[in-house]
Design an enzyme around this catalytic site. Structure first.
Site, PDB file in Angstrom:
ATOM      1  N   TYR A  83       1.497 -44.624 -16.798  1.00 18.99           N
ATOM      2  CA  TYR A  83       1.509 -43.421 -16.339  1.00 18.99           C
ATOM      3  C   TYR A  83       0.208 -42.833 -16.555  1.00 18.99           C
ATOM      4  CZ  TYR A  83       2.352 -38.332 -15.254  1.00 18.99           C
ATOM      5  OH  TYR A  83       2.518 -36.906 -14.854  1.00 18.99           O
ATOM      6  N   SER A 101      -3.482 -35.663 -14.366  1.00 19.42           N
ATOM      7  CA  SER A 101      -2.401 -35.373 -15.492  1.00 19.42           C
ATOM      8  C   SER A 101      -3.527 -35.177 -16.494  1.00 19.42           C
ATOM      9  CB  SER A 101      -1.470 -36.289 -15.784  1.00 19.42           C
ATOM     10  OG  SER A 101      -1.204 -36.102 -17.141  1.00 19.42           O
ATOM     11  N   ASP A 117       9.912 -42.503   1.790  1.00 13.24           N
ATOM     12  CA  ASP A 117      10.394 -43.057   0.629  1.00 13.24           C
ATOM     13  C   ASP A 117       8.973 -43.802   0.170  1.00 13.24           C
ATOM     14  OD1 ASP A 117      10.978 -44.442  -2.012  1.00 13.24           O
ATOM     15  OD2 ASP A 117      12.673 -45.062  -1.086  1.00 13.24           O
ATOM     16  N   LYS A 174      -2.723 -41.885 -13.606  1.00 14.18           N
ATOM     17  CA  LYS A 174      -3.476 -40.546 -13.617  1.00 14.18           C
ATOM     18  C   LYS A 174      -4.945 -40.651 -13.647  1.00 14.18           C
ATOM     19  CE  LYS A 174       0.551 -38.616 -12.470  1.00 14.18           C
ATOM     20  NZ  LYS A 174       0.625 -37.968 -10.908  1.00 14.18           N
ATOM     21  N   ASP A 223      10.809 -30.387  -5.204  1.00  8.89           N
ATOM     22  CA  ASP A 223      11.043 -30.001  -6.348  1.00  8.89           C
ATOM     23  C   ASP A 223       9.705 -29.756  -7.548  1.00  8.89           C
ATOM     24  OD1 ASP A 223      13.896 -29.964  -7.078  1.00  8.89           O
ATOM     25  OD2 ASP A 223      13.932 -32.135  -6.584  1.00  8.89           O
ATOM     26  N   GLY A 224       9.740 -28.985  -8.380  1.00  8.66           N
ATOM     27  CA  GLY A 224       8.736 -28.823  -9.546  1.00  8.66           C
ATOM     28  C   GLY A 224       7.251 -28.193  -8.870  1.00  8.66           C
TER      29      GLY A 224
END
Length: 331
Positions: free
Chosen positions: A218, A205, A125, A222, A77-78
């Site tokens: 988060y 990020s 995973d 990052k 995804d993404g």
């Protein structure tokens, strides 16, 4: 009359002293202006070199530059999926790694049929700590890996205060946002060093540029990726390895579905496909970039803002996202 004379002499001395200070301030002001103009000129040049010139010229032959195969984590995804498609578009064979076998099969088949490249996938995973890496290492041992894209990551369900996070979220954030980049690099880097060429892309990020309240873990994870990437590049550049830290701002993906604003494409919020098409053109040119010219403007402003202004703005925006998420849950 004597009082007038004394006032005149005092005024003359003060004026003389002030003129010295004014001249000094003028020199400082001129130096500051010149410095800012030079900085702006360099920033403009870097932006043109990264985001405009590559689009006008011929594309770099990534197969010749780095190798036949690329590994992309978090690739169903993404941004991960979009980046894998951009690599395939350039003739690179793709190995996808994610935890959903059905999605992996579908994406693998689509990329292979659309871009006429070889594809493979590995089910893993990354929330399971050390468990998935022996199987990944075994699956990759005979591959000529030229590019590694560490994209797998985890975001909050919605921005929240640190004490509201469960222990499971804390461990998952560490196991998914930090550990895979280290372990995947440790697996593929020896092969790259042996042939003296390769590229590693770690997707960080813009939250790494300043402390981001309500996204504390988060942002910290990052920041780790950003510093890890930059240090690794200095460590292995002499051995022919290019390491890039991508630091995008908001990209309209499912990861931000907690916000009706951030999850929709807009001028500063590109789709994953739009972002990846720009980011891949910076590969080999910049070791640290947002990957997208509009994000570069935001990142430059963010890095130069006083920390308290950035933190206040982030806190304001995150509170809006949290309120929206909680309101939708109640409904």
């Amino acid at each position: 009359m004597a009082a007038v004379d004394r006032f005149y002499l005092l005024y003359r001395e003060i004026s003389r002293s002030c003129s010295v200070y004014i001249e000094a301030l003028a020199i400082v002001g001129a130096w500051y202006t010149v410095r800012k103009c030079v900085s702006l000129a360099f920033d403009t040049y870097r932006m043109l070199r990264l985001h405009v010139i590559p689009k006008l010229g011929s594309e770099i032959d990534l197969v010749k530059q780095y190798g036949k195969w690329a590994v992309v984590t978090g690739s169903t995804d993404g941004v991960g999926k979009a980046y894998a498609e951009q690599l395939a578009k350039r003739g690179i064979n793709i190995i996808l790694i994610s935890q959903n076998k059905e999605k992996l099969e579908a994406v693998s088949r689509t990329i292979s049929e659309t871009y006429q490249v070889e594809t493979d996938f590995i089910v893993a995973d990354f929330s399971k700590g050390r468990e998935p890496y022996p199987a990944i290492k075994e699956a990759l041992k005979d591959r000529d890996i030229g590019i590694l894209v560490n994209n797998v990551g985890m975001f909050y369900s919605y921005p929240d205060y640190f004490t509201n996070l469960s222990e499971d979220v804390l461990w998952d954030m560490i196991n998914i946002n930090i550990a895979p980049a280290n372990m995947m690099v440790h697996i593929v880097l020896p092969g790259m060093v042996e042939k003296r060429k390769g590229a590693i892309v770690n997707i960080s990020s813009a939250s790494c540029c300043q402390p981001t309240p309500m996204l504390t873990i988060y942002g910290a994870s990052k920041t780790y990726l950003d510093y890890f990437s930059r240090a690794l590049h200095y460590e292995y550049a002499s051995k022919g390895i290019f390491v890039q830290s991508l630091t995008p701002f908001i990209i309209a993906t499912k990861m931000l579905q907690c916000s009706s604003i951030a999850s929709k494409r807009s001028f500063f919020f590109p789709s994953a496909e739009e972002y990846a098409s720009h980011a891949i053109s910076t590969l080999g040119l910049s070791t640290r970039t947002t990957g997208y010219w509009k994000h570069a403007i935001e990142f430059t402003l963010g890095e130069h803002l006083p920390e308290w202004i950035w933190a206040w703005f982030a806190l304001y925006f995150c509170r809006i996202m949290r309120k929206e998420a909680l309101t939708s849950k109640v409904k």
